[in-house]
Scaffold this motif. Sequence first.
Motif, PDB file in Angstrom:
ATOM      1  N   VAL A  65      -5.781   5.927  -0.706  1.00 54.62           N
ATOM      2  CA  VAL A  65      -5.484   4.575  -1.175  1.00 54.62           C
ATOM      3  C   VAL A  65      -6.567   3.622  -0.708  1.00 54.62           C
ATOM      4  O   VAL A  65      -6.973   3.666   0.448  1.00 54.62           O
ATOM      5  CB  VAL A  65      -4.118   4.096  -0.629  1.00 54.62           C
ATOM      6  CG1 VAL A  65      -3.817   2.689  -1.128  1.00 54.62           C
ATOM      7  CG2 VAL A  65      -3.013   5.070  -1.034  1.00 54.62           C
ATOM      8  N   GLN A  66      -7.033   2.782  -1.601  1.00 58.79           N
ATOM      9  CA  GLN A  66      -7.961   1.721  -1.173  1.00 58.79           C
ATOM     10  C   GLN A  66      -7.628   0.458  -1.965  1.00 58.79           C
ATOM     11  O   GLN A  66      -7.202   0.528  -3.107  1.00 58.79           O
ATOM     12  CB  GLN A  66      -9.408   2.159  -1.387  1.00 58.79           C
ATOM     13  CG  GLN A  66      -9.711   2.699  -2.766  1.00 58.79           C
ATOM     14  CD  GLN A  66     -11.065   3.359  -2.817  1.00 58.79           C
ATOM     15  OE1 GLN A  66     -12.028   2.856  -2.256  1.00 58.79           O
ATOM     16  NE2 GLN A  66     -11.138   4.490  -3.503  1.00 58.79           N
ATOM     17  N   PRO A  67      -7.824  -0.702  -1.322  1.00 62.10           N
ATOM     18  CA  PRO A  67      -7.512  -1.940  -2.025  1.00 62.10           C
ATOM     19  C   PRO A  67      -8.489  -2.169  -3.169  1.00 62.10           C
ATOM     20  O   PRO A  67      -9.660  -1.833  -3.071  1.00 62.10           O
ATOM     21  CB  PRO A  67      -7.698  -3.017  -0.936  1.00 62.10           C
ATOM     22  CG  PRO A  67      -8.592  -2.385   0.076  1.00 62.10           C
ATOM     23  CD  PRO A  67      -8.292  -0.914   0.032  1.00 62.10           C
ATOM     24  N   PHE A  68      -7.926  -2.717  -4.239  1.00 59.40           N
ATOM     25  CA  PHE A  68      -8.763  -2.939  -5.417  1.00 59.40           C
ATOM     26  C   PHE A  68      -9.061  -4.433  -5.561  1.00 59.40           C
ATOM     27  O   PHE A  68     -10.131  -4.898  -5.165  1.00 59.40           O
ATOM     28  CB  PHE A  68      -8.039  -2.385  -6.644  1.00 59.40           C
ATOM     29  CG  PHE A  68      -8.777  -2.568  -7.932  1.00 59.40           C
ATOM     30  CD1 PHE A  68     -10.160  -2.461  -8.003  1.00 59.40           C
ATOM     31  CD2 PHE A  68      -8.072  -2.836  -9.104  1.00 59.40           C
ATOM     32  CE1 PHE A  68     -10.828  -2.628  -9.205  1.00 59.40           C
ATOM     33  CE2 PHE A  68      -8.747  -2.991 -10.309  1.00 59.40           C
ATOM     34  CZ  PHE A  68     -10.117  -2.889 -10.357  1.00 59.40           C
TER      35      PHE A  68
ATOM     36  N   ALA B  95       0.822  -1.199   0.000  1.00 58.88           N
ATOM     37  CA  ALA B  95       0.000   0.000   0.000  1.00 58.88           C
ATOM     38  C   ALA B  95       0.862   1.256   0.000  1.00 58.88           C
ATOM     39  O   ALA B  95       1.685   1.435   0.894  1.00 58.88           O
ATOM     40  CB  ALA B  95      -0.906   0.012   1.225  1.00 58.88           C
ATOM     41  N   PRO B  96       0.698   2.090  -1.003  1.00 62.07           N
ATOM     42  CA  PRO B  96       1.436   3.359  -0.995  1.00 62.07           C
ATOM     43  C   PRO B  96       0.930   4.211   0.158  1.00 62.07           C
ATOM     44  O   PRO B  96      -0.234   4.141   0.531  1.00 62.07           O
ATOM     45  CB  PRO B  96       1.073   3.996  -2.348  1.00 62.07           C
ATOM     46  CG  PRO B  96       0.392   2.921  -3.149  1.00 62.07           C
ATOM     47  CD  PRO B  96      -0.192   1.964  -2.168  1.00 62.07           C
ATOM     48  N   ASP B  97       1.832   4.985   0.740  1.00 57.62           N
ATOM     49  CA  ASP B  97       1.406   5.754   1.912  1.00 57.62           C
ATOM     50  C   ASP B  97       1.778   7.231   1.770  1.00 57.62           C
ATOM     51  O   ASP B  97       2.141   7.887   2.726  1.00 57.62           O
ATOM     52  CB  ASP B  97       2.017   5.173   3.188  1.00 57.62           C
ATOM     53  CG  ASP B  97       3.539   5.195   3.122  1.00 57.62           C
ATOM     54  OD1 ASP B  97       4.064   5.414   2.017  1.00 57.62           O
ATOM     55  OD2 ASP B  97       4.172   4.997   4.169  1.00 57.62           O
ATOM     56  N   GLN B  98       1.704   7.732   0.553  1.00 51.35           N
ATOM     57  CA  GLN B  98       1.954   9.165   0.376  1.00 51.35           C
ATOM     58  C   GLN B  98       0.854   9.945   1.075  1.00 51.35           C
ATOM     59  O   GLN B  98      -0.325   9.575   1.005  1.00 51.35           O
ATOM     60  CB  GLN B  98       1.953   9.508  -1.113  1.00 51.35           C
ATOM     61  CG  GLN B  98       3.080   8.798  -1.851  1.00 51.35           C
ATOM     62  CD  GLN B  98       3.947   9.773  -2.614  1.00 51.35           C
ATOM     63  OE1 GLN B  98       4.238  10.852  -2.115  1.00 51.35           O
ATOM     64  NE2 GLN B  98       4.339   9.388  -3.815  1.00 51.35           N
ATOM     65  N   PRO B  99       1.209  11.012   1.749  1.00 55.08           N
ATOM     66  CA  PRO B  99       0.221  11.709   2.578  1.00 55.08           C
ATOM     67  C   PRO B  99      -0.954  12.289   1.776  1.00 55.08           C
ATOM     68  O   PRO B  99      -2.076  12.299   2.255  1.00 55.08           O
ATOM     69  CB  PRO B  99       1.030  12.839   3.220  1.00 55.08           C
ATOM     70  CG  PRO B  99       2.248  12.979   2.360  1.00 55.08           C
ATOM     71  CD  PRO B  99       2.526  11.629   1.793  1.00 55.08           C
ATOM     72  N   ASP B 100      -0.699  12.738   0.556  1.00 53.90           N
ATOM     73  CA  ASP B 100      -1.772  13.379  -0.208  1.00 53.90           C
ATOM     74  C   ASP B 100      -2.618  12.396  -0.999  1.00 53.90           C
ATOM     75  O   ASP B 100      -3.527  12.794  -1.722  1.00 53.90           O
ATOM     76  CB  ASP B 100      -1.184  14.409  -1.180  1.00 53.90           C
ATOM     77  CG  ASP B 100      -0.689  15.636  -0.428  1.00 53.90           C
ATOM     78  OD1 ASP B 100      -1.066  15.797   0.734  1.00 53.90           O
ATOM     79  OD2 ASP B 100       0.074  16.408  -1.023  1.00 53.90           O
ATOM     80  N   ASN B 101      -2.280  11.091  -0.880  1.00 57.94           N
ATOM     81  CA  ASN B 101      -2.981  10.121  -1.689  1.00 57.94           C
ATOM     82  C   ASN B 101      -4.034   9.361  -0.891  1.00 57.94           C
ATOM     83  O   ASN B 101      -3.815   9.015   0.260  1.00 57.94           O
ATOM     84  CB  ASN B 101      -1.979   9.121  -2.284  1.00 57.94           C
ATOM     85  CG  ASN B 101      -1.143   9.748  -3.385  1.00 57.94           C
ATOM     86  OD1 ASN B 101      -1.411  10.877  -3.803  1.00 57.94           O
ATOM     87  ND2 ASN B 101      -0.147   9.024  -3.839  1.00 57.94           N
TER      88      ASN B 101
END
Lengths: 292, 292
Positions: free
Chosen positions: B155-158, B147-153
């Motif tokens: 993210v949800q599992p697909f 899981a990417p953890d960039q603060p502005d992103n």
Amino acid sequence: MDNWDEVRTAFQVARMGTVSGAADVLGVHHATVIRHIDALEGRLGVKLFQRHARGYTPTEAGQDLLRVAQATDDQFNQLVGRLKGQGDDVSGELVITSLASVAPLIAPVLADFQKLHPGLLIRYLTGDRVFRLEYGEAHVAIRAGRAPDQPDNVVQPFIEQKVGLYASQDYVDRHGLPERTEEFPNHLFVGNDDENSRAPFSRWLREYTTAESIAFRCTNNFTMQEAVLAGAGIGFLSEWEATRHPGLIKVMDPLPEWSGTLWLVTHVDLHRTTKVQAFLKFLKKRAKEWSF
Amino acid sequence: MDNWDEVRTAFQVARMGTVSGAADVLGVHHATVIRHIDALEGRLGVKLFQRHARGYTPTEAGQDLLRVAQATDDQFNQLVGRLKGQGDDVSGELVITSLASVAPLIAPVLADFQKLHPGLLIRYLTGDRVFRLEYGEAHVAIRAGRAPDQPDNVVQPFIEQKVGLYASQDYVDRHGLPERTEEFPNHLFVGNDDENSRAPFSRWLREYTTAESIAFRCTNNFTMQEAVLAGAGIGFLSEWEATRHPGLIKVMDPLPEWSGTLWLVTHVDLHRTTKVQAFLKFLKKRAKEWSF
DNA sequence: CATAAATTGTGAATTTTCGCACATTAGAGC
DNA sequence: GCTCTAATGTGCGAAAATTCACAATTTATG
């Protein structure tokens, strides 16, 4: 859209891609730019930019704004160009107002001036009401009477309007000519219907003859002229007008107190413009060539 | 033209004809309006209005500004309308980025979504470099790995991307099938050219066989697939990909550690928009119908 | 003709905005 | 991998713009 400056700020940010760059172009601090963008986005409820460490990238909304603001910027720049260069050429409208009675004198000058400046549209207003310079109704007014002294008006003397007392051949055949002013009450005069007329010759006439003898009264100077020509009585005509009608007979040698000065009046705001100055110069040059 | 707000003020004054009226419309004090006009005229060096007791009458320059500013006002109002209504319909561009390898899975979904929204322009970016959400390069990214953890992103599992080990009939005819992992070094494998590949099945393969046995290496997942189909060796294919090629033979039962999760990633700023939400909803609905 | 209403114009008080300094963060280059 | 650079972001004091209050003037009206 309540704040066009913020749009301008956003426009530069979209163009430059960075807040700092936009701040340089706009000549303000980058903090100001950030606040403008935040305020604009807050008010619109739409993100205009994606913020990242390398700058601001416009979203679709931001790109839309960029296009619109680019067009606006172009328009404004063109406008400034027109406005600043406006004083430097004679074009657009030139609005002149005067008493209807001096139209035969002025109209040819206007016609020639228009021929000199093809882009120019002349509007020559003569009417019963006084067209007011302070409302921007005219660039130049030609006024009679004593010097107007409105604070916002630039007044300069134009010409002495010499006036003579004339009668038609027909009238002279029927009534003869008065040799002295004492005979005036036995003659018929064409005069102004306005008892309070400020024209000097009107006042003179009221003084030297009886009210009854002024048997033909007009509100319009043109009508007065026609009345004299038609033999309705003795009346005042401007010298230059009389020269156009050779059949008229001069009743008396003109007196200086009959004549009144015509004034050129412009509004302060318009007086300095090239257009008005060009016209005034042209008008005065032509006036010098007049021999009456 | 350094101050668009002053233009806006002048515009309202020209429209209303009075400073007071413009002040009311603008929601500011009339003194502010006067100062804006004075500043603008001072900077331009042109009189925009003739001042008199009944209000401000635009000069020719003022009328010119009026026309330009009227157009600007219209443009800005339309812009606001577009920006505010923008979130409420699915139109404009929708930019999706993903690994090229999931294109066969995603492309049909995109095509159907486009059919649903005629005004929509789909841009499906797959390339070597990673398209970055924080630069606004895409609305939605489909990413693999942890899981990417960039603060502005957001993210949800697909989906779980299940992966199996396959070989072509041609390869099996020539080399047979390995029955245990111990036999792997005696076989030929198609693998990733990147020694550091983070794909879980790549790491697994590096662990259970020798470097020499991975005789066919690609940088591109599509090429890997084609190599397996051509009989170059045993290789990993996603389950849904394998179902499209009935001739392939499953070498082993899939292990859970081979599979990796695909993630749906959006930028915070775009995540809330109707367009993105509509697409995500559509995509997840379609994903539920997939049986692999 | 006098009065009322509406408008412009200006100095002082107040609110808003802006600029500065510094912190923070993400890339670029060695 | 580390430093260096160039961005963004924020609290605080100063400056600028705005509002307020009132004067002046002109037009409309009874």
